[in-house]
Design a protein around this motif. Structure first.
Motif, PDB file in Angstrom:
ATOM      1  N   TYR A  74       0.824  -1.209   0.000  1.00 20.16           N
ATOM      2  CA  TYR A  74       0.000   0.000   0.000  1.00 20.16           C
ATOM      3  C   TYR A  74       0.868   1.273   0.000  1.00 20.16           C
ATOM      4  CZ  TYR A  74      -3.901  -3.070   1.120  1.00 20.16           C
ATOM      5  OH  TYR A  74      -4.853  -4.054   1.077  1.00 20.16           O
ATOM      6  N   LEU A  78      -4.347  13.659   1.978  1.00 25.96           N
ATOM      7  CA  LEU A  78      -4.978  12.613   2.785  1.00 25.96           C
ATOM      8  C   LEU A  78      -4.452  11.225   2.436  1.00 25.96           C
ATOM      9  CD1 LEU A  78      -8.699  13.862   2.977  1.00 25.96           C
ATOM     10  CD2 LEU A  78      -6.963  13.883   4.781  1.00 25.96           C
ATOM     11  N   GLN A  79      -4.156  11.037   1.161  1.00 21.60           N
ATOM     12  CA  GLN A  79      -3.587   9.741   0.769  1.00 21.60           C
ATOM     13  C   GLN A  79      -2.234   9.516   1.439  1.00 21.60           C
ATOM     14  OE1 GLN A  79      -4.105  10.477  -3.556  1.00 21.60           O
ATOM     15  NE2 GLN A  79      -4.923   8.404  -3.637  1.00 21.60           N
ATOM     16  N   TRP A  80      -1.412  10.591   1.479  1.00 22.30           N
ATOM     17  CA  TRP A  80      -0.104  10.440   2.115  1.00 22.30           C
ATOM     18  C   TRP A  80      -0.232  10.241   3.623  1.00 22.30           C
ATOM     19  CZ3 TRP A  80       3.429   8.881  -0.853  1.00 22.30           C
ATOM     20  CH2 TRP A  80       3.565   9.351  -2.154  1.00 22.30           C
ATOM     21  N   VAL A  81      -1.246  10.864   4.227  1.00 19.34           N
ATOM     22  CA  VAL A  81      -1.496  10.631   5.651  1.00 19.34           C
ATOM     23  C   VAL A  81      -1.867   9.162   5.882  1.00 19.34           C
ATOM     24  CG1 VAL A  81      -3.041  11.152   7.591  1.00 19.34           C
ATOM     25  CG2 VAL A  81      -2.155  13.005   6.174  1.00 19.34           C
ATOM     26  N   GLY A  82      -2.720   8.641   5.009  1.00 19.44           N
ATOM     27  CA  GLY A  82      -3.104   7.224   5.110  1.00 19.44           C
ATOM     28  C   GLY A  82      -1.913   6.302   4.966  1.00 19.44           C
ATOM     29  N   ILE A  83      -1.016   6.632   4.014  1.00 18.58           N
ATOM     30  CA  ILE A  83       0.192   5.830   3.819  1.00 18.58           C
ATOM     31  C   ILE A  83       1.064   5.870   5.068  1.00 18.58           C
ATOM     32  CG2 ILE A  83       2.365   5.731   2.531  1.00 18.58           C
ATOM     33  CD1 ILE A  83       0.745   6.641   0.062  1.00 18.58           C
ATOM     34  N   LEU A 136       0.033   6.284   8.164  1.00 19.46           N
ATOM     35  CA  LEU A 136      -0.611   5.477   9.200  1.00 19.46           C
ATOM     36  C   LEU A 136      -0.388   3.984   8.951  1.00 19.46           C
ATOM     37  CD1 LEU A 136      -3.962   7.453   9.660  1.00 19.46           C
ATOM     38  CD2 LEU A 136      -1.982   7.408  11.194  1.00 19.46           C
ATOM     39  N   ILE A 137      -0.425   3.592   7.676  1.00 18.49           N
ATOM     40  CA  ILE A 137      -0.144   2.187   7.342  1.00 18.49           C
ATOM     41  C   ILE A 137       1.286   1.830   7.754  1.00 18.49           C
ATOM     42  CG2 ILE A 137       0.201   0.566   5.440  1.00 18.49           C
ATOM     43  CD1 ILE A 137      -2.138   1.984   4.009  1.00 18.49           C
TER      44      ILE A 137
END
Length: 523
Positions: free
Chosen positions: A478, A496-501, A503-504
């Motif tokens: 991911y 937001l996508q980079w924040v999600g990355i 968190l992963i």
């Protein structure tokens, strides 16, 4: 003809092969072997009474004049179906009626026909020793026309020494475990209180009847006038076992007390003057080893002789300061309920023919004892889990990362194959053209090849680690796929996508940390 003189194999190193333990002074033997009851005098008894069935050797390796390795070996015609039972055993037994030598091979075995593997080693020479003794053992096997070399029933204390044989073709398989009961109680009643309630209740019920009959126990250094009767009981008991190893000759029971007078103990049980049970044990330095038992099956089930003999031996251990009672092999179900501790034993074996050695490896996995005994299988389940955690290494991390890279590349290739068609909306009328375009795309097939390769690597990962660990780590895809998409496909990723990355990534770090903690806490 074997060597009866030293043979130089490397500068400073030599070996000698003895054809009898009588050629080795006991004092020299005891310098390198630990003091155990199944030591020099016991092996001498084996050699003197099993000479019709086996051919014995003793290999010694020297550095200058110092013995750095000494071990007993013997040649046996070994049947590979010895450890199996049930329908498969019936099939092989039927085949042997017509082909007596079916699954029977000539094997050079390190160890003793009747005891666990034991070797004298100077551990400081381990690195130098391993290739030398491997060369020596192989030469002996070739001279004796043995097609297989085997190291039989060695405990975990020898794995550091024997595991180095695996890269040269030896297969390692679990054998029948040894069992031990720690005598940490002051009476048999205290021992009973430590058992589970169902076991305690069942055992008391079985033993209650024995208190009502005049069964007398004697402990002697020899069988004396009861030799023939005792041997008859031994043969009865042997005939009841579905798995049979060596058949001990009568002379062994007569001679063992002569050679091992300090260690050998014969427990005899009488009913109205008639011998109904006996048990040969070896006592040494706070340990009692149960070797051979014989029961009169006219009364064995009626009076629960197996449990009666066990009770009396435990009482004897308590009275005589014995700290460890080692039970006999097989018959594991009652021992499990009686709180014996199971210890794994291993066999290392190799066929001298490299091609046939591949098939031998498959056979060892098929015929290992745990495949035919649910109690052994259950006992090894916890061990397999622990080994999996202990053997987990950075190689597993690299395999997981490899699957991540391959999966990411396959997804990238699938995307490029889809874009190469130039079709963004698939309709019924354009479906045929789309299938033709994409199926002829090289990047699509490359993606499939990567996908298949990833499948096999992933199966390897799962065989070496827990799914609950490997799958979260695999989530690195991911992170990697968005990065590859930005670099090679010029896609855009928002905040937001980079924040999600991120968190992963944090979650993956927590999973790795939890795995490290579990490894530290493993007993």
């Amino acid at each position: 003809m074997c060597h009866n003189y030293k043979v130089t194999i490397n500068p400073g190193f030599s070996y000698k092969i003895y054809q009898s333990i009588h050629e080795i002074p006991e004092a020299e033997w005891n310098k390198i072997f630990p003091p155990i009851s199944e030591g020099y005098n016991f092996l001498k008894t084996i050699e003197e009474t099993f000479f019709h069935e086996y051919k014995f050797f003793y290999i010694a390796l020297f550095k200058e004049t110092e013995i750095i390795y000494l071990a007993p070996f013997f040649i046996a015609e070994y049947s590979l179906d010895t450890t199996i039972k049930g329908p498969f055993k019936k099939i092989t037994t039927w085949i042997k009626k017509w082909i007596p030598k079916f699954l029977t091979l000539r094997v050079l075995i390190s160890g003793s026909p009747t005891s666990l593997g034991n070797t004298g080693i100077k551990t400081e020479y381990t690195k130098e020793l391993t290739p030398l003794f491997n060369q020596t053992v192989e030469a002996l096997a070739q001279k004796e026309r043995a097609s297989i070399i085997s190291f039989k029933d060695f405990g975990e204390e020898y794995t550091g020494f024997l595991d180095v044989l695996r890269p040269v073709g030896y297969h390692k398989v679990r054998s029948f475990p040894s069992v031990r009961l720690k005598i940490q109680f002051k009476s048999f009643d205290e021992y009973l209180a430590s058992l589970s309630k169902p076991t305690r209740k069942g055992l008391r019920k079985k033993l209650r009847k024995t208190y009502e009959i005049p069964i007398e126990m004697k402990v002697q250094d020899s069988l004396g006038p009861w030799l023939d009767q005792a041997y008859g009981l031994y043969c009865q008991t042997l005939g009841k076992s579905e798995i049979q190893f060596e058949i001990v000759p009568k002379e062994f029971f007569e001679r063992v007390n002569l050679n091992c007078s300090k260690e050998s103990k014969f427990f005899l049980w009488f009913l109205n003057g008639k011998l109904i049970a006996f048990d040969l044990c070896l006592s040494h330095h706070g340990t009692l080893i149960d070797k051979y038992i014989g029961l009169d099956y006219e009364v064995a089930y009626q009076y629960h002789l197996y449990f009666l003999t066990f009770r009396d031996i435990v009482n004897w251990c308590i009275a005589n300061g014995i700290e460890t009672y080692e039970g006999g092999a097989l018959n594991y179900d009652p021992k499990k309920h009686l709180d014996f501790v199971f210890s794994p034993q291993y066999i290392y074996c190799r066929h001298l023919n490299p091609v046939l050695n591949i098939f031998l490896g498959l056979l060892t996995k098929l015929l290992k004892p745990e495949n035919f005994d649910p109690i052994i299988k259950l006992m090894y389940q916890d061990l397999r889990t622990l080994e999996k955690k202990e053997s987990f290494s950075w190689s597993v991390y690299w395999l997981i990362l490899l699957t991540v890279v391959i999966q990411s590349l396959s997804e990238l290739l699938f995307k490029k194959a889809a874009l190469a068609t130039g079709i963004h909306v698939i309709t019924l009328s354009s479906l045929g053209f789309y299938i033709h375009q994409i199926s002829s795309n090289v990047e699509l097939w490359a993606g499939f090849m990567f996908y298949i390769l990833n499948f096999f690597i992933w199966i390897t990962v799962l065989s070496k680690s827990d799914l609950s660990f490997a799958f979260p780590i695999g989530s690195i895809t991911y992170i990697l796929i968005p990065l590859l998409s930005v670099i090679f496909l010029h896609e855009q990723a928002n905040f937001l996508q980079w924040v999600g990355i991120f968190l992963i990534t944090l979650g993956i770090a927590l999973v790795i940390q939890s795995n490290n903690r579990k490894k530290v806490q493993c007993p």
